[in-house]
Design a protein around this motif. Structure first.
Motif, PDB file in Angstrom:
ATOM      1  N   ASP A  68      -0.887   3.146  -2.785  1.00 41.90           N
ATOM      2  CA  ASP A  68      -1.752   2.348  -3.662  1.00 41.90           C
ATOM      3  C   ASP A  68      -1.284   2.405  -5.115  1.00 41.90           C
ATOM      4  O   ASP A  68      -2.094   2.531  -6.035  1.00 41.90           O
ATOM      5  CB  ASP A  68      -3.206   2.801  -3.551  1.00 41.90           C
ATOM      6  CG  ASP A  68      -3.799   2.497  -2.189  1.00 41.90           C
ATOM      7  OD1 ASP A  68      -3.435   1.460  -1.603  1.00 41.90           O
ATOM      8  OD2 ASP A  68      -4.624   3.296  -1.706  1.00 41.90           O
ATOM      9  N   GLY A  69       0.031   2.355  -5.315  1.00 40.92           N
ATOM     10  CA  GLY A  69       0.602   2.358  -6.657  1.00 40.92           C
ATOM     11  C   GLY A  69       0.663   3.717  -7.320  1.00 40.92           C
ATOM     12  O   GLY A  69       1.208   3.848  -8.410  1.00 40.92           O
ATOM     13  N   GLU A  70       0.143   4.736  -6.661  1.00 34.01           N
ATOM     14  CA  GLU A  70       0.148   6.090  -7.231  1.00 34.01           C
ATOM     15  C   GLU A  70       1.328   6.891  -6.686  1.00 34.01           C
ATOM     16  O   GLU A  70       1.556   6.949  -5.478  1.00 34.01           O
ATOM     17  CB  GLU A  70      -1.150   6.808  -6.879  1.00 34.01           C
ATOM     18  CG  GLU A  70      -1.214   8.227  -7.391  1.00 34.01           C
ATOM     19  CD  GLU A  70      -2.448   8.978  -6.903  1.00 34.01           C
ATOM     20  OE1 GLU A  70      -2.471  10.209  -7.068  1.00 34.01           O
ATOM     21  OE2 GLU A  70      -3.359   8.349  -6.345  1.00 34.01           O
ATOM     22  N   PHE A  71       2.066   7.511  -7.586  1.00 33.48           N
ATOM     23  CA  PHE A  71       3.204   8.334  -7.191  1.00 33.48           C
ATOM     24  C   PHE A  71       2.709   9.578  -6.449  1.00 33.48           C
ATOM     25  O   PHE A  71       1.848  10.301  -6.938  1.00 33.48           O
ATOM     26  CB  PHE A  71       3.998   8.750  -8.436  1.00 33.48           C
ATOM     27  CG  PHE A  71       5.127   9.687  -8.153  1.00 33.48           C
ATOM     28  CD1 PHE A  71       6.180   9.308  -7.341  1.00 33.48           C
ATOM     29  CD2 PHE A  71       5.150  10.950  -8.723  1.00 33.48           C
ATOM     30  CE1 PHE A  71       7.237  10.163  -7.095  1.00 33.48           C
ATOM     31  CE2 PHE A  71       6.205  11.818  -8.490  1.00 33.48           C
ATOM     32  CZ  PHE A  71       7.240  11.429  -7.673  1.00 33.48           C
ATOM     33  N   ILE A  72       3.242   9.795  -5.262  1.00 32.75           N
ATOM     34  CA  ILE A  72       2.881  10.960  -4.453  1.00 32.75           C
ATOM     35  C   ILE A  72       3.933  12.055  -4.597  1.00 32.75           C
ATOM     36  O   ILE A  72       3.615  13.221  -4.751  1.00 32.75           O
ATOM     37  CB  ILE A  72       2.729  10.579  -2.962  1.00 32.75           C
ATOM     38  CG1 ILE A  72       1.672   9.498  -2.790  1.00 32.75           C
ATOM     39  CG2 ILE A  72       2.409  11.815  -2.112  1.00 32.75           C
ATOM     40  CD1 ILE A  72       0.294   9.850  -3.307  1.00 32.75           C
ATOM     41  N   GLU A 103       8.321   4.957 -14.248  1.00 29.10           N
ATOM     42  CA  GLU A 103       7.053   4.779 -13.523  1.00 29.10           C
ATOM     43  C   GLU A 103       6.387   6.119 -13.214  1.00 29.10           C
ATOM     44  O   GLU A 103       5.187   6.276 -13.358  1.00 29.10           O
ATOM     45  CB  GLU A 103       7.315   4.010 -12.224  1.00 29.10           C
ATOM     46  CG  GLU A 103       6.098   3.666 -11.436  1.00 29.10           C
ATOM     47  CD  GLU A 103       5.232   2.608 -12.088  1.00 29.10           C
ATOM     48  OE1 GLU A 103       4.002   2.709 -11.944  1.00 29.10           O
ATOM     49  OE2 GLU A 103       5.756   1.699 -12.739  1.00 29.10           O
ATOM     50  N   SER A 104       7.186   7.089 -12.766  1.00 33.67           N
ATOM     51  CA  SER A 104       6.624   8.328 -12.239  1.00 33.67           C
ATOM     52  C   SER A 104       6.914   9.566 -13.081  1.00 33.67           C
ATOM     53  O   SER A 104       6.271  10.602 -12.872  1.00 33.67           O
ATOM     54  CB  SER A 104       7.183   8.579 -10.833  1.00 33.67           C
ATOM     55  OG  SER A 104       8.585   8.842 -10.902  1.00 33.67           O
ATOM     56  N   TYR A 111       4.970   6.191  -2.945  1.00 27.64           N
ATOM     57  CA  TYR A 111       3.777   5.739  -3.670  1.00 27.64           C
ATOM     58  C   TYR A 111       2.747   5.262  -2.649  1.00 27.64           C
ATOM     59  O   TYR A 111       3.097   4.613  -1.664  1.00 27.64           O
ATOM     60  CB  TYR A 111       4.117   4.571  -4.599  1.00 27.64           C
ATOM     61  CG  TYR A 111       5.027   4.942  -5.733  1.00 27.64           C
ATOM     62  CD1 TYR A 111       4.519   5.142  -7.005  1.00 27.64           C
ATOM     63  CD2 TYR A 111       6.392   5.093  -5.539  1.00 27.64           C
ATOM     64  CE1 TYR A 111       5.349   5.486  -8.065  1.00 27.64           C
ATOM     65  CE2 TYR A 111       7.226   5.437  -6.587  1.00 27.64           C
ATOM     66  CZ  TYR A 111       6.700   5.629  -7.846  1.00 27.64           C
ATOM     67  OH  TYR A 111       7.523   5.978  -8.897  1.00 27.64           O
ATOM     68  N   GLU A 122       0.809  -1.216   0.000  1.00 28.27           N
ATOM     69  CA  GLU A 122       0.000   0.000   0.000  1.00 28.27           C
ATOM     70  C   GLU A 122       0.846   1.271   0.000  1.00 28.27           C
ATOM     71  O   GLU A 122       0.626   2.168  -0.805  1.00 28.27           O
ATOM     72  CB  GLU A 122      -0.925  -0.006   1.214  1.00 28.27           C
ATOM     73  CG  GLU A 122      -1.967   1.070   1.165  1.00 28.27           C
ATOM     74  CD  GLU A 122      -2.971   0.940   2.294  1.00 28.27           C
ATOM     75  OE1 GLU A 122      -3.638   1.956   2.560  1.00 28.27           O
ATOM     76  OE2 GLU A 122      -3.087  -0.124   2.898  1.00 28.27           O
ATOM     77  N   ARG A 149      -3.871  11.580   2.828  1.00 27.44           N
ATOM     78  CA  ARG A 149      -3.294  11.060   1.579  1.00 27.44           C
ATOM     79  C   ARG A 149      -2.711   9.670   1.779  1.00 27.44           C
ATOM     80  O   ARG A 149      -2.772   8.818   0.901  1.00 27.44           O
ATOM     81  CB  ARG A 149      -2.221  12.028   1.088  1.00 27.44           C
ATOM     82  CG  ARG A 149      -1.714  11.743  -0.282  1.00 27.44           C
ATOM     83  CD  ARG A 149      -2.834  11.970  -1.292  1.00 27.44           C
ATOM     84  NE  ARG A 149      -2.460  11.542  -2.595  1.00 27.44           N
ATOM     85  CZ  ARG A 149      -2.207  12.350  -3.611  1.00 27.44           C
ATOM     86  NH1 ARG A 149      -2.323  13.654  -3.474  1.00 27.44           N
ATOM     87  NH2 ARG A 149      -1.853  11.875  -4.767  1.00 27.44           N
ATOM     88  N   GLY A 209      -4.894   6.493   1.498  1.00 36.56           N
ATOM     89  CA  GLY A 209      -5.225   5.977   0.171  1.00 36.56           C
ATOM     90  C   GLY A 209      -6.436   6.544  -0.390  1.00 36.56           C
ATOM     91  O   GLY A 209      -7.242   7.075  -0.673  1.00 36.56           O
TER      92      GLY A 209
END
Length: 113
Positions: free
Chosen positions: A88-92, A76-77, A86, A26, A110, A113
């Motif tokens: 949930d696989g999303e780049f922060i 990836e990002s 990251y 996560e 944030r 998730g």
């Protein structure tokens, strides 16, 4: 003459590891050094900000194959610097982005998730 040690993994292996760790976890922090011994101030700052709200962060030490991980993470990002976070696989973002979210009071939400 510059001594450049051989990376422990190939570029393809780094890309596969990035993909796998993002799919299986996560909250992920790609950092220089380990959770116990961060090797740069930005990695240390990112880790400190994340652990205020989560104790289940997965960290990946990129130093053994820095350029290979840098390329895999950039693919990836779109971002070449490390650390990278990251959720949930999303780049922060990196440590500066985390600090901005913390200042705004948005980091905890944030990280949920």
């Amino acid at each position: 003459m510059e001594f450049r040690p051989q990376p422990e993994i190939t570029a393809q292996e780094a890309a596969e590891r990035v993909e796998r760790v993002l799919a299986e976890n996560e909250v992920v922090l790609f950092m220089k050094g380990s959770e116990q011994v961060p090797e740069c101030a930005y990695s240390r700052e990112a880790l400190q900000l994340l652990t205020r709200y989560r104790d289940d962060i997965v960290t990946v030490d990129v130093l053994a194959a820095l350029e290979e991980y840098r390329a895999a993470l950039a693919a990836e990002s779109g971002w070449e610097t490390i650390p990278q976070v990251y959720v949930d696989g999303e780049f922060i973002g990196g440590s500066e982005r985390l600090a901005t979210l913390e200042e705004r009071g948005e980091l905890e939400a944030r990280l949920d998730g």
